[in-house]
Scaffold this motif. Structure first.
Motif, mmCIF file in Angstrom:
data_model
loop_
_atom_site.group_PDB
_atom_site.id
_atom_site.type_symbol
_atom_site.label_atom_id
_atom_site.label_comp_id
_atom_site.label_asym_id
_atom_site.label_seq_id
_atom_site.Cartn_x
_atom_site.Cartn_y
_atom_site.Cartn_z
ATOM 1 N N LEU A 318 0.825 -1.203 0.000
ATOM 2 C CA LEU A 318 0.000 0.000 0.000
ATOM 3 C C LEU A 318 0.864 1.260 0.000
ATOM 4 O O LEU A 318 0.536 2.249 -0.671
ATOM 5 N N THR A 319 1.965 1.224 0.746
ATOM 6 C CA THR A 319 2.890 2.363 0.738
ATOM 7 C C THR A 319 3.446 2.583 -0.665
ATOM 8 O O THR A 319 3.522 3.718 -1.152
ATOM 9 N N SER A 320 3.823 1.478 -1.321
ATOM 10 C CA SER A 320 4.338 1.590 -2.693
ATOM 11 C C SER A 320 3.263 2.113 -3.640
ATOM 12 O O SER A 320 3.564 2.864 -4.580
ATOM 13 N N CYS A 321 2.008 1.736 -3.406
ATOM 14 C CA CYS A 321 0.918 2.244 -4.238
ATOM 15 C C CYS A 321 0.884 3.778 -4.189
ATOM 16 O O CYS A 321 0.802 4.447 -5.233
ATOM 17 N N ILE A 322 0.936 4.337 -2.986
ATOM 18 C CA ILE A 322 0.883 5.793 -2.855
ATOM 19 C C ILE A 322 2.137 6.423 -3.442
ATOM 20 O O ILE A 322 2.073 7.488 -4.079
ATOM 21 N N PHE A 355 -16.771 -8.457 0.650
ATOM 22 C CA PHE A 355 -16.212 -9.321 -0.387
ATOM 23 C C PHE A 355 -17.067 -9.272 -1.652
ATOM 24 O O PHE A 355 -16.562 -9.136 -2.768
ATOM 25 N N ASP A 356 -18.388 -9.369 -1.462
ATOM 26 C CA ASP A 356 -19.292 -9.386 -2.619
ATOM 27 C C ASP A 356 -19.329 -8.040 -3.332
ATOM 28 O O ASP A 356 -19.565 -7.986 -4.545
ATOM 29 N N ASP A 357 -19.095 -6.942 -2.603
ATOM 30 C CA ASP A 357 -19.105 -5.614 -3.228
ATOM 31 C C ASP A 357 -18.014 -5.473 -4.281
ATOM 32 O O ASP A 357 -18.196 -4.764 -5.279
ATOM 33 N N ILE A 358 -16.874 -6.115 -4.032
ATOM 34 C CA ILE A 358 -15.732 -5.885 -4.925
ATOM 35 C C ILE A 358 -15.403 -7.077 -5.812
ATOM 36 O O ILE A 358 -14.575 -6.964 -6.718
ATOM 37 N N ALA A 359 -16.016 -8.219 -5.569
ATOM 38 C CA ALA A 359 -15.723 -9.417 -6.366
ATOM 39 C C ALA A 359 -16.013 -9.149 -7.843
ATOM 40 O O ALA A 359 -17.119 -8.755 -8.210
ATOM 41 N N ASP A 360 -15.002 -9.340 -8.671
ATOM 42 C CA ASP A 360 -15.118 -9.159 -10.123
ATOM 43 C C ASP A 360 -15.516 -7.737 -10.528
ATOM 44 O O ASP A 360 -15.939 -7.506 -11.661
ATOM 45 N N ARG A 361 -15.379 -6.779 -9.605
ATOM 46 C CA ARG A 361 -15.772 -5.404 -9.922
ATOM 47 C C ARG A 361 -14.655 -4.410 -9.627
ATOM 48 O O ARG A 361 -14.888 -3.206 -9.670
ATOM 49 N N SER A 362 -13.461 -4.898 -9.322
ATOM 50 C CA SER A 362 -12.388 -3.982 -8.912
ATOM 51 C C SER A 362 -11.050 -4.308 -9.576
ATOM 52 O O SER A 362 -10.033 -4.425 -8.887
ATOM 53 N N PRO A 363 -11.026 -4.452 -10.912
ATOM 54 C CA PRO A 363 -9.754 -4.783 -11.564
ATOM 55 C C PRO A 363 -8.712 -3.672 -11.445
ATOM 56 O O PRO A 363 -7.513 -3.953 -11.399
ATOM 57 N N ILE A 364 -9.140 -2.412 -11.389
ATOM 58 C CA ILE A 364 -8.173 -1.316 -11.309
ATOM 59 C C ILE A 364 -7.447 -1.343 -9.975
ATOM 60 O O ILE A 364 -6.215 -1.219 -9.911
ATOM 61 N N ALA A 365 -8.183 -1.516 -8.886
ATOM 62 C CA ALA A 365 -7.555 -1.573 -7.563
ATOM 63 C C ALA A 365 -6.566 -2.735 -7.485
ATOM 64 O O ALA A 365 -5.451 -2.591 -6.964
ATOM 65 N N GLU A 366 -6.971 -3.891 -8.004
ATOM 66 C CA GLU A 366 -6.076 -5.047 -7.964
ATOM 67 C C GLU A 366 -4.857 -4.827 -8.852
ATOM 68 O O GLU A 366 -3.728 -5.157 -8.473
ATOM 69 N N ALA A 367 -5.066 -4.240 -10.018
ATOM 70 C CA ALA A 367 -3.950 -4.001 -10.939
ATOM 71 C C ALA A 367 -2.951 -3.007 -10.353
ATOM 72 O O ALA A 367 -1.733 -3.182 -10.495
ATOM 73 N N VAL A 368 -3.444 -1.967 -9.706
ATOM 74 C CA VAL A 368 -2.554 -0.983 -9.079
ATOM 75 C C VAL A 368 -1.712 -1.649 -8.001
ATOM 76 O O VAL A 368 -0.491 -1.432 -7.915
ATOM 77 N N PHE A 369 -2.342 -2.480 -7.182
ATOM 78 C CA PHE A 369 -1.607 -3.160 -6.102
ATOM 79 C C PHE A 369 -0.586 -4.131 -6.677
ATOM 80 O O PHE A 369 0.580 -4.154 -6.242
ATOM 81 N N LEU A 370 -0.981 -4.940 -7.651
ATOM 82 C CA LEU A 370 -0.058 -5.911 -8.241
ATOM 83 C C LEU A 370 1.126 -5.220 -8.908
ATOM 84 O O LEU A 370 2.267 -5.680 -8.811
ATOM 85 N N GLU A 371 0.862 -4.112 -9.579
ATOM 86 C CA GLU A 371 1.940 -3.393 -10.252
ATOM 87 C C GLU A 371 2.901 -2.778 -9.231
ATOM 88 O O GLU A 371 4.124 -2.761 -9.446
#
Length: 512
Positions: A318-322, A355-371
């Motif tokens: 998360l620190t790296s994300c910011i 969990f259900d709010d973001i399941a399959d609906r948050s690719p940008i958040a996941e991509a930012v974290f993975l990157e």
């Protein structure tokens, strides 16, 4: 500094005599024709030069520097103490070490001894049967049901608390890194031990434990560089060993207090643990069902390993994300995160995300974290010792006794895997045309979460926690760097942490 330099010089001389008196037992690495072999004296002198200059590169920065110089091919080196290390980054070689020839590599006794005071005999510090037994039990604790029913709720509540605190610091400089470590520490205490801690609000006891935890990780690096650290520890000669002794005392005071919630004075698991749905409670229930006998020290080791797994990876990421999101040219990703967050919250940010709010609906958040953790992996390098001669796919032959180090910080930046933009922050590389997270990068191309039989059990938990945190934050906030031109550098530690002083300004998000 002068004392450390004198000790290092004396040690180099002593070790040099021992090295010349005894034949090298690790072989000649004939299968590594391109390697840069740092001779013993050069490797030792290099550390001495950096020490005197006050410019001791982190071990993982050194790995990346050498891999860049070798076009991201394997290289060999001899470091202080004369041990031979082959540092690999090629995915096929990483796969060989972590999967194909898994049984040929073990945690080194040196690693285990260096971390004994912190990790004990927990899952991160054992081999063979003991590791297999602990992993079999722990693997049951990170199911999709656990993520959905318990963990996501806890993450959502703590993320909302974090946002409330950040809203109270609008437009002022905020050193953001400690807030993320406090956030993940509070969350893992809830999930693993059902303990309400409040380091986010500055609780002195909780913050004291974390400070000791971090200082241990920073100081333990010296044990990998100074072979005579046991003498330093016994006589309390070095500032690092004095700090470690003090830190271990504080850590044990905190953890044994937690142990008392699960084990009585006789070392028996308490009866009420059978109804405990925390990670620790579930782990002990499974252990009892299997007929395992253990002492309070075992529970202590297990708890500390849970804390490490649940705190450091996500907080570092998360620190790296910011850091990346506030870098010039990346600001548009903050806006995209904010738009995705509002879609997940469905217009109301009153209730925490589930969990259900973001399941399959948050690719940008996941991509930012993975990157972010691609470029700055929380554990940038790792190491095992070869116990049987092994030929890597690249042709390198590792004889028994040679150390094999794989470096996610290098593998994750290979142009042959991630293209010519491999060193550029670009979350889009993770998102397919269909708006889903790509599966084209396997665990050996992207070994941030380890790979093979030792693939991180908490991978799903870490990604879920990061996504909920990012979406909760960017639903209403934006960030800019307080000092845009200031260089951001990591500290010398086992995990990726930034030097103190990385400050950002917190702003309200523009109206949609």
């Amino acid at each position: 500094m002068l004392f450390a330099a004198v000790v290092l010089v004396v040690g180099i001389v002593v070790l040099a005599v021992l090295k010349l008196a005894a034949p090298h037992k690790t072989g000649s690495l004939k299968g590594l024709p391109w390697h840069q072999q740092h001779e013993f004296f050069w490797g030792s002198a290099r550390y001495l030069k950096r020490l005197l200059e006050g410019n001791v590169l982190t071990l993982f920065e050194d790995n990346l520097e050498q891999h860049r110089a070798n076009d991201f091919r394997n290289y060999g080196s001899s470091i202080v103490g004369g041990k031979t290390v082959v540092v690999v980054c090629m995915p096929e070689d990483v796969k060989c070490i972590l999967k194909t020839s898994f049984s040929n590599f073990e945690k080194d006794v040196t690693f285990q001894e260096n971390f004994r005071e912190l990790l004990g005999n927990g899952i991160f510090n054992v081999n063979a049967a003991e590791w297999k037994s602990q992993r079999a039990i722990a693997s049951q604790l990170f199911s999709r049901r656990q993520l959905r029913d318990r963990m996501s709720h806890v993450f959502g509540l703590h993320a909302q608390q974090l946002v409330r605190i950040l809203r109270g610091k609008l437009d002022g400089p905020v050193e953001i890194q400690p807030y993320f470590y406090n956030f993940t520490f509070d969350a893992i205490n809830s999930i693993a031990f059902n303990r309400y801690v409040n380091s986010l609000s500055g609780n002195a006891e909780d913050c004291s434990f974390q400070k000791a935890f971090d200082q241990f990780q920073q100081c333990v690096v010296s044990r990998f560089i100074v072979p005579w650290w046991k003498v330093n520890r016994a006589l309390q000669l070095s500032p690092e060993e004095r700090t470690i002794t003090s830190c271990v005392k504080k850590i044990n005071e905190y953890v044994f207090d937690v142990v008392g919630d699960y084990v009585d004075a006789n070392g028996q698991v308490r009866d009420d643990v059978t109804d405990d749905q925390t990670l620790t409670g579930l782990f002990l229930q499974s252990a009892v069902e299997e007929g395992r006998q253990f002492k309070k020290e075992f529970v202590r080791d297990m708890i500390l390993n849970f804390v490490i797994a649940g705190r450091d990876t996500t907080a570092s990421g998360l620190t790296s994300c910011i850091e990346f999101l506030t870098a010039p040219g990346n600001e548009h990703w903050q806006q995209q995160l904010g738009e995705e967050a509002l879609r997940c919250f469905a217009g109301s940010t009153t209730d925490p995300l589930t969990f259900d709010d973001i399941a399959d609906r948050s690719p940008i958040a996941e991509a930012v974290f993975l990157e972010a953790i691609r470029l700055h992996p929380p554990v940038p390098s790792n190491e095992k010792v070869c116990i049987r001669e092994t030929k890597l796919p690249s042709g390198t032959v590792l004889k028994a006794g040679v150390y094999a180090s794989w470096a996610p910080i290098s593998t994750n930046r290979m142009p042959s895997v991630f293209g010519q933009s491999a060193e550029v922050f670009d979350p889009q590389r993770w998102i397919t045309a269909a708006g889903r997270i790509t599966t084209m990068y396997d665990d050996f191309m992207f070994p941030t979460f380890n790979a093979g039989p030792r693939l991180c059990l908490g991978k799903g938990m870490a990604i879920l926690e990061a996504k909920i945190a990012l979406l909760t934050i960017f639903a209403g906030l934006r960030f800019s760097r307080t000092l845009p031109n200031r260089k951001v550098s990591p500290i010398t530690s086992i995990t990726w942490q930034l030097q103190p002083g990385f400050e950002v300004n917190v702003h309200l998000a523009p109206s949609p």
